[in-house]
Every structure is written in structure tokens, then in C-alpha cells.
Design an enzyme around this catalytic site. Structure first.
Site, PDB file in Angstrom:
ATOM      1  N   ASN A   1      -5.318 -11.863   3.428  1.00 57.70           N
ATOM      2  CA  ASN A   1      -4.087 -11.204   3.853  1.00 57.70           C
ATOM      3  C   ASN A   1      -2.886 -12.048   3.428  1.00 57.70           C
ATOM      4  O   ASN A   1      -2.868 -12.583   2.317  1.00 57.70           O
ATOM      5  CB  ASN A   1      -4.161 -10.922   5.358  1.00 57.70           C
ATOM      6  CG  ASN A   1      -3.298  -9.745   5.766  1.00 57.70           C
ATOM      7  OD1 ASN A   1      -2.079  -9.789   5.613  1.00 57.70           O
ATOM      8  ND2 ASN A   1      -3.901  -8.693   6.261  1.00 57.70           N
TER       9      ASN A   1
ATOM     10  N   CYS B   1      -1.956  -2.050  18.401  1.00 61.25           N
ATOM     11  CA  CYS B   1      -1.346  -3.190  19.097  1.00 61.25           C
ATOM     12  C   CYS B   1      -2.154  -3.666  20.299  1.00 61.25           C
ATOM     13  O   CYS B   1      -2.105  -4.843  20.648  1.00 61.25           O
ATOM     14  CB  CYS B   1       0.064  -2.837  19.563  1.00 61.25           C
ATOM     15  SG  CYS B   1       1.251  -2.722  18.224  1.00 61.25           S
TER      16      CYS B   1
ATOM     17  N   ASN C   1       0.815  -1.217   0.000  1.00 66.98           N
ATOM     18  CA  ASN C   1       0.000   0.000   0.000  1.00 66.98           C
ATOM     19  C   ASN C   1       0.849   1.268   0.000  1.00 66.98           C
ATOM     20  O   ASN C   1       2.052   1.234   0.213  1.00 66.98           O
ATOM     21  CB  ASN C   1      -0.886   0.005   1.249  1.00 66.98           C
ATOM     22  CG  ASN C   1      -0.080  -0.104   2.536  1.00 66.98           C
ATOM     23  OD1 ASN C   1       0.286  -1.202   2.931  1.00 66.98           O
ATOM     24  ND2 ASN C   1       0.224   1.023   3.173  1.00 66.98           N
TER      25      ASN C   1
ATOM     26  N   ASP D   1      -5.121   0.781   2.180  1.00 63.86           N
ATOM     27  CA  ASP D   1      -4.233  -0.323   2.573  1.00 63.86           C
ATOM     28  C   ASP D   1      -4.541  -1.583   1.764  1.00 63.86           C
ATOM     29  O   ASP D   1      -4.377  -2.698   2.246  1.00 63.86           O
ATOM     30  CB  ASP D   1      -4.330  -0.605   4.093  1.00 63.86           C
ATOM     31  CG  ASP D   1      -3.220  -1.522   4.599  1.00 63.86           C
ATOM     32  OD1 ASP D   1      -2.209  -1.681   3.889  1.00 63.86           O
ATOM     33  OD2 ASP D   1      -3.381  -2.095   5.695  1.00 63.86           O
TER      34      ASP D   1
ATOM     35  N   LYS E   1      -5.709  -7.908  -1.275  1.00 66.64           N
ATOM     36  CA  LYS E   1      -6.608  -7.426  -0.230  1.00 66.64           C
ATOM     37  C   LYS E   1      -7.893  -6.815  -0.777  1.00 66.64           C
ATOM     38  O   LYS E   1      -8.913  -6.835  -0.111  1.00 66.64           O
ATOM     39  CB  LYS E   1      -5.885  -6.356   0.606  1.00 66.64           C
ATOM     40  CG  LYS E   1      -4.977  -6.897   1.701  1.00 66.64           C
ATOM     41  CD  LYS E   1      -4.561  -5.708   2.574  1.00 66.64           C
ATOM     42  CE  LYS E   1      -3.550  -6.084   3.625  1.00 66.64           C
ATOM     43  NZ  LYS E   1      -3.166  -4.871   4.396  1.00 66.64           N
TER      44      LYS E   1
HETATM   45 CA    CA Z   1      -0.296  -2.255   5.008  1.00 68.97          CA
END
Ligand code: CA
Length: 712
Positions: A413, A630, A281, A326, A353
Site C-alpha cells: 500500500n 470504518c 483506481n 482498487d 497494489k
Molecule cells: Ca482506492
């Protein structure tokens, strides 16, 4: 004279035969291009995806639909890390090579499981901050007596296959930038090919080729133009001048480097002598912030075809022009020969994706077909004449949010697919996840931080239980058996969770896949019937491999949960403590028993009398800008420590020691002092305290303990 000639020929033939039989007399790890080509017809697993066409389909059939029920554990090994395990084991001449989180390499006797050697590149813990999607590694390459690993901190290391000793090591990245490596190297014609990651933070992507014997850089291909407008003296200069540079606008990309990292997929066609690589991306994601909303931004989100000797450009196909979501094209690339409209076609297949399954002519990059493999809302199709997606209105979120599918997690993914030539099916570990893309009106580049130009505040989870249930109902994980000729699913296996595991296909009529909830299963490749299942007691995301030794077939799998899904969407996944990774190897009649995982007790957090001077509202904003990818939206993460249950909440001093002073840097929690001051840290603590106090009981009670183990 004649006799001499015959003698010479016989000697040469004997030498060739020795090479073809695994080259034991040439020492361990003796793999070359001819041997990889021959492996398409035998039971070896010589590269991370078995062969150069990356089909991940083995001709072994000793384990098959009639006897797979007898599959049992042959041996296992438990590793010293509890982060995500994404590697596919490579097996050469009876030795199994694999990698774990933190880029460690292990070599085992593939039959007995005896450890031959291990190698720890000693990655600094704080480097974990630069890894968007966990500190994972997807495996090694083996070539002419050496084992190659890409290290999280950007090194490419060659190890002696027999001993694990370093032969050479090169830094492939600028250590002043947040580059990482998680992908497996490939070796073509004595060149070790490696890319890198960092596209969420601010790096400029490229693919490099290093001499396999010496580690000397042979060529480099940059996927975005040089921000300073100058040539790089690189393989990409010519095409960047001719085609690439004119597709970029404005200043946004110049600060970040534009992105376009080559972080995972590659394949090679020895006949055409073309190397294929998938490009990631843009940085920031938001096309308006990156390129003033103008231009295709070559070669983001593209499949690149290059000459392996020189890196010379052959063709490209851009799956998502002007990428803004993305939507990487770094997903697994498979080469195959298909009959389409009665014609034999050499194709390249990818399920990137963006949700379209692409079948391209791999000689010239021409689009053969593209159809959505899951329901998607961002585009209505791909124009067969131009090869460009037909975008739906509003999806570019220039002025208003766009709730759409796929999410940045993608419709697929990194989880490897597999292709079964007999069934003519590609098995796609697919997922359906919505995401609210929201313009970050105040976006400015922050060196070292996430720089996506998309406002993550919009992705805080709703507190309303009904809304949360509605989101969960939209999210799906499935294994799709996709017919690439008809461009439709033949059957679909539904999974309870979205974050999938890699796939393997075998001539035994089987497909193998693990799952988030902690099991490893074999399905009938023809209809998806589940034929065997094994409780791994820990989530699986990696793809298995298979090999034969002394007439017995083995199936090897890295067990260990993690990756982007586990980090940033914990509320949608099974909640469990982090557990150490394991390598589990199965065979027919295997009777080994895996010891149960030890889940240490964790004391309940008593927040009585605990106070904070921080501002909860400001802490909420800071959290979703800096922490949620995260630790999960609303501090509800379970994979990296669930902050709502953290002992560090109990005092402002201990909280500051971690967030500002970096007390836990070696475990991957770097100091955030570059981005947050002491006042901000206390605001964060005030917010997380409010979540800890207000949090309703989670749907699945957390398993006991685990959050505070000494592992990293
Ligand atoms: Ca990425």
C-alpha cells in the site's frame, strides 16, 4: 579590470558556499533544487523521501550494524490526536518538521526536541467522513523559507518556516465533492505539486502545480477525461484528446468523475527534467459499472511522466488496464541507476497494489521487467511485449464473485519502500490479503457515499471459527528484500500482522521498520537479521528518517496506529485502544524514557433490558453498505469505536443523535442522514445490538478502555 573580475568571482563563490552549507544566513527552511541534489551525498533529510529519487536511503553510517544495539531514546513528543500517524519527518538546518493526523504541522529543535511552533489548519471533524483510509497526513515539503502542507479538506497551505504563520492558502479542490488530501507535497523548480484522494467516493483525479511563492495555480493535469466532453483548458487536454478519452465507455464514470486520484507518490529526475506521479483506481472500482466493461480507462492505475514546468505529458505506463479491483499505481516510486544485462539503465521502480514489481526505463516508460513480489491469483504474469498483465479467467467478477489476491489493501500500500544502492535491494513492506470481489448488481451512484460497485455484504466475516482461522492463516505481512535486477526476493522478514510500516535504509548497513504490534526494529540490510528492537507500546505504520547534528546521528519516527487496515480489517490486527501519536527520536546511548501510555478504564456495557424495534436483517445490510469500512465487518472494529461496546447502543435516542443528528461530527463521525433515515438507523442499532449480544469473546481481549477518550 582583471582584479575586479576576480573579486566578483570570489564573492560569487562565497555566496554559493553559504547556500550549500544550509543557508543559515538566508533564514530557516532554505531548501532549493541544488541543495536537494547535493543531499544525495550528505546526512540531510530535506524532502519527505529525502531526495528527488525518493530512495529513502541515507549515507549516514555512525549508527551501524556493530553499534545499533546501543540505540536509545533521545527525546519524544506526544501529540493531541490518537488517529493514524503516517508522516516522515523532514529535517532542515537542525529543525524537524512533521505532520500528524488532521493535517497539523509541528516544528521541533531536531537535537533537543524543543517545540518551536505548531500549526493547526482546524479541519472540520465531519470531513473525516470523506477520508476512506483515516484522517492521516504523510508530511511536509520545505522550500525557500516556507513549509507546505496538504490539508485533509483540500487546502494547500504555505507556512513561514521560522514561525509557522500562514503565508498563503489555496483551496485545491471542489468543496462540494468528497476530495481529501493525505499525501505530502513535493516542490520542483518553484512549483508545489499536490494531488488528492477520494477515489472510493466519486471524484475526478488530477495533479496540480502551484507557484511556491504566491500559491497561484501554474498547471493542472487531469487523469480522466472531462465527463462533459469539453476540454479543461488544462495541461492534460492534448493527450486526453489524442489517447485518453477514447479508452472510456458508457455513463458510469461520468457521474463519479472516474477516479484516478494522485494521492501519494511522486519522484523527479533533474537530468531528464521529468516528474513522475502515480495514479489511483477507478470509481466505481467495478469496470462493468464504470465503463461498460470496456476500455483501458487512461490514466487510471498508471505511472505518469510529465514536464514539471508545464505539466506536459511525456509518457505513461498503465499497470492495470481496465482497473476493477482498487489496484492503484499510487504506491511509492523509486528512481535508481541499475546495471541490467550489462547495460547501465536509468530505471523507475514501483510495487503497486496489483502485486507486480515493475522496472521501467524512466526516460521513455518502456517495460524492462515485471514479476510478482508476493503470490497473486488475479494474473499469471505481465506480457513483456505489450506490458499488459495476463489476467486469469473470472477475475473481473462480471457475473460471479472472484475470491482473489491481492485485496483492495494491495500487495503493497502507501507504506514507503527503501532502496539500498550497495546491496542493490528494494525493501518492500508487502502483504498478502484475499478479498471476495462480488458484483453489486443494484449499484447506483450515491453522491458523497462510497461508490465502488462491489458488494461488501460478501465480506462479512464468517461466524464459523474454523473458517475465520482459515482466513487469518492466509493473511500475511512481510518485509521483502527484493532484487530488482534478478526480479526475486533475496530474503523475507515475516511479520505477525499484514498492515505494515514504512522502511528506511542507511549506509550503516541497516534497515529500520516499525510494526503493528508496537515495536521499532533495525535489521541487517544484507540478510535481514534483527539487530535492535524498541517497544513503542503503540502500533507503527509510518517510515522513519535520519539526520546528523553536531556529529551525532539521529533516527526519527512517528508512532501511531491507523490507516485503512486498522479501520476496516480489525479482526486481522492486534486489538488495542486508540493511543495518542508520538514522535520518537533515537540516538546511540540515548537514555530518555517514554512515559507509559495511559489506558483509561472503560465500564463494561450492560445490555440487560435494552431492546430495539429495528429489523436486524436490514440493519446487517445497511451496516455492510455504510459502516463497515470504518467500523469493521460485523461491527467488530476496534480502531474507530468498537460499536459492540458503545454506550450509544443503550438507547434509540442517543444512537439516533449520532447516526442521524451528527452529535459526534467534530470527532469525525458525520451524520449519515444523507444515506440512512431514522428507521434505518434503528435497524442498524438492532443489528449491532445482536452482534454485541452474540459476539464470542475476541481472540485477544480488548485492552482496558481507550475507546472513549476526548481525542480525535
Ligand atoms: Ca482506492
Amino acid at each position: 579590470m582583471k582584479t575586479l573580475k576576480w573579486a566578483a568571482m570570489l564573492a560569487a563563490t562565497a555566496l554559493l558556499a553559504a547556500c550549500g552549507q544550509g543557508g543559515g544566513d538566508k533564514g530557516p527552511g532554505n531548501v532549493d533544487g541544488a541543495r536537494i541534489a547535493a543531499a544525495s551525498g550528505n546526512g540531510e533529510w530535506l524532502t519527505v523521501a529525502r531526495t528527488y529519487d525518493e530512495q529513502r536511503h541515507s549515507p549516514l553510517d555512525k549508527i551501524n550494524t556493530t553499534n545499533v544495539g546501543q540505540l536509545g531514546l533521545a527525546w519524544m513528543y506526544e501529540f493531541d490526536t490518537d488517529r493514524g500517524q503516517e508522516a516522515t519527518p523532514v529535517v532542515v538546518d537542525g529543525v524537524l518538521y512533521t505532520t500528524t493526523a488532521w493535517s497539523k504541522v509541528y516544528a521541533f529543535d531536531a537535537k533537543t526536541g524543543a517545540l518551536k511552533w505548531s500549526y493547526d489548519p482546524k479541519v472540520e471533524g465531519k470531513k473525516g467522513f470523506d477520508a476512506c483510509c483515516d484522517v492521516v497526513n504523510r508530511g511536509v515539503a520545505v522550500w525557500k523559507g516556507k513549509v507546505y502542507v496538504g490539508v485533509l479538506d483540500g487546502r494547500l497551505v504555505a507556512l513561514e518556516a521560522g514561525t509557522g504563520k500562514e503565508a498563503w492558502s489555496v483551496q485545491t479542490t471542489d468543496t462540494g465533492r468528497p476530495y481529501t488530501i493525505t499525501g505530502a507535497p513535493r516542490v520542483v523548480k518553484d512549483k508545489v505539486l499536490i494531488g488528492n484522494g477520494g477515489g472510493e467516493y466519486g471524484v475526478r483525479g488530477y495533479l496540480s502545480a502551484y507557484d511556491s511563492a504566491t500559491g497561484k495555480l501554474v498547471w493542472r493535469f487531469y487523469t480522466t477525461p472531462n465527463p462533459n466532453g469539453q476540454p479543461d483548458n488544462a495541461a492534460s487536454d492534448k493527450i486526453m484528446k489524442e489517447k485518453g478519452a477514447a479508452t472510456w465507455f458508457g455513463e458510469g464514470w461520468k457521474a463519479t468523475g472516474g477516479g484516478g486520484t494522485v494521492w501519494d507518490s511522486m519522484a523527479y529526475d533533474p537530468e531528464l527534467d521529468i516528474l513522475y506521479a502515480g495514479v489511483g483506481n477507478g470509481t466505481p472500482w467495478n469496470h462493468v459499472k464504470r465503463s461498460d466493461g470496456k476500455g483501458d480507462n487512461l490514466f487510471l492505475s498508471s505511472v505518469l511522466a510529465l514536464k514539471p514546468d508545464t505539466g506536459e505529458y511525456v509518457w505513461h505506463y498503465q499497470t492495470t488496464p481496465g482497473e476493477s479491483w482498487d489496484y492503484t499505481a499510487t504506491q511509492h516510486i523509486i528512481l535508481a541507476d541499475l546495471t541490467i544485462n550489462g547495460q547501465p539503465r536509468k530505471v523507475l521502480m514501483q510495487a503497486p497494489k496489483n502485486g507486480f514489481f515493475y522496472v521501467l526505463d524512466r526516460a521513455n516508460g518502456q517495460l524492462i521487467s515485471a514479476k510478482p513480489y508476493v503470490p497473486i491469483t488475479w494474473a499469471s504474469g505481465v506480457d513483456p511485449a505489450t506490458g499488459r498483465p495476463i489476467e486469469n479467467p473470472g477475475v473481473r467478477y462480471e457475473n460471479a464473485p472472484s475470491l482473489q489476491v491481492p485485496a483492495p489493501f494491495g500487495a503493497h500500500n502507501w507504506h514507503p519502500m527503501a532502496f539500498n544502492p550497495k546491496e542493490g535491494l528494494v525493501y518492500i513492506p508487502a502483504q498478502v490479503v484475499p478479498f471476495a470481489y462480488t458484483p453489486d448488481k443494484g449499484y447506483t451512484f450515491r453522491p458523497g457515499a462510497w461508490n465502488v460497485g462491489t458488494d461488501f455484504l460478501a465480506n462479512a466475516l464468517p461466524t464459523d471459527a474454523a473458517q475465520m482461522a482459515a482466513i487469518k492463516a492466509m493473511v500475511k505481512g512481510e518485509l521483502i528484500a527484493w532484487d530488482p535486477v534478478a526480479q526475486k526476493a533475496r530474503f523475507t522478514i515475516k511479520h505477525p500482522y499484514f498492515w505494515n510500516a514504512g522502511v528506511m535504509s542507511t549506509a550503516g548497513g541497516l534497515i529500520f521498520q516499525g510494526a503493528a504490534q508496537g515495536e521499532f526494529s533495525a535489521y541487517n540490510a544484507a540478510d535481514g537479521t534483527k539487530l535492535w528492537s524498541y517497544k513503542t507500546d503503540n502500533g507503527v505504520i509510518a517510515a522513519p528518517s535520519t539526520y546528523e547534528i553536531d556529529g551525532e546521528q539521529y533516527v526519527a519516527l512517528m508512532v501511531g496506529y491507523g490507516g485503512a487496515g486498522a479501520l476496516s480489517a480489525p479482526a486481522l490486527l492486534p486489538e488495542r485502544p486508540r493511543l495518542p501519536g508520538r514522535l520518537m527520536v533515537f540516538k546511540l546511548g540515548g537514555t530518555a524514557k517514554a512515559p507509559p501510555y495511559v489506558r483509561p478504564e472503560q465500564a463494561a456495557l450492560d445490555l440487560t433490558g435494552v431492546t430495539s424495534t429495528g429489523d436486524v436483517g436490514r440493519g446487517f445490510a445497511l451496516f455492510h453498505q455504510n459502516c463497515q469500512v470504518c467500523h469493521g465487518p460485523n461491527a467488530g472494529g476496534a480502531f474507530l469505536p468498537n460499536l459492540r461496546q458503545s454506550q450509544m447502543l443503550l438507547s434509540a435516542e442517543s444512537w439516533k443523535s449520532v447516526v442521524i443528528d451528527g452529535a459526534l461530527a467534530e470527532r469525525g463521525m458525520a451524520s449519515f442522514s444523507r444515506f440512512i433515515d431514522a428507521k434505518g438507523a434503528e435497524d442498524l442499532r438492532a443489528y449491532v445490538l445482536s452482534e454485541a449480544r452474540g459476539a464470542a469473546a475476541p481472540a485477544v481481549p480488548p485492552a482496558k478502555g481507550g475507546a472513549a477518550t476526548a481525542k480525535r
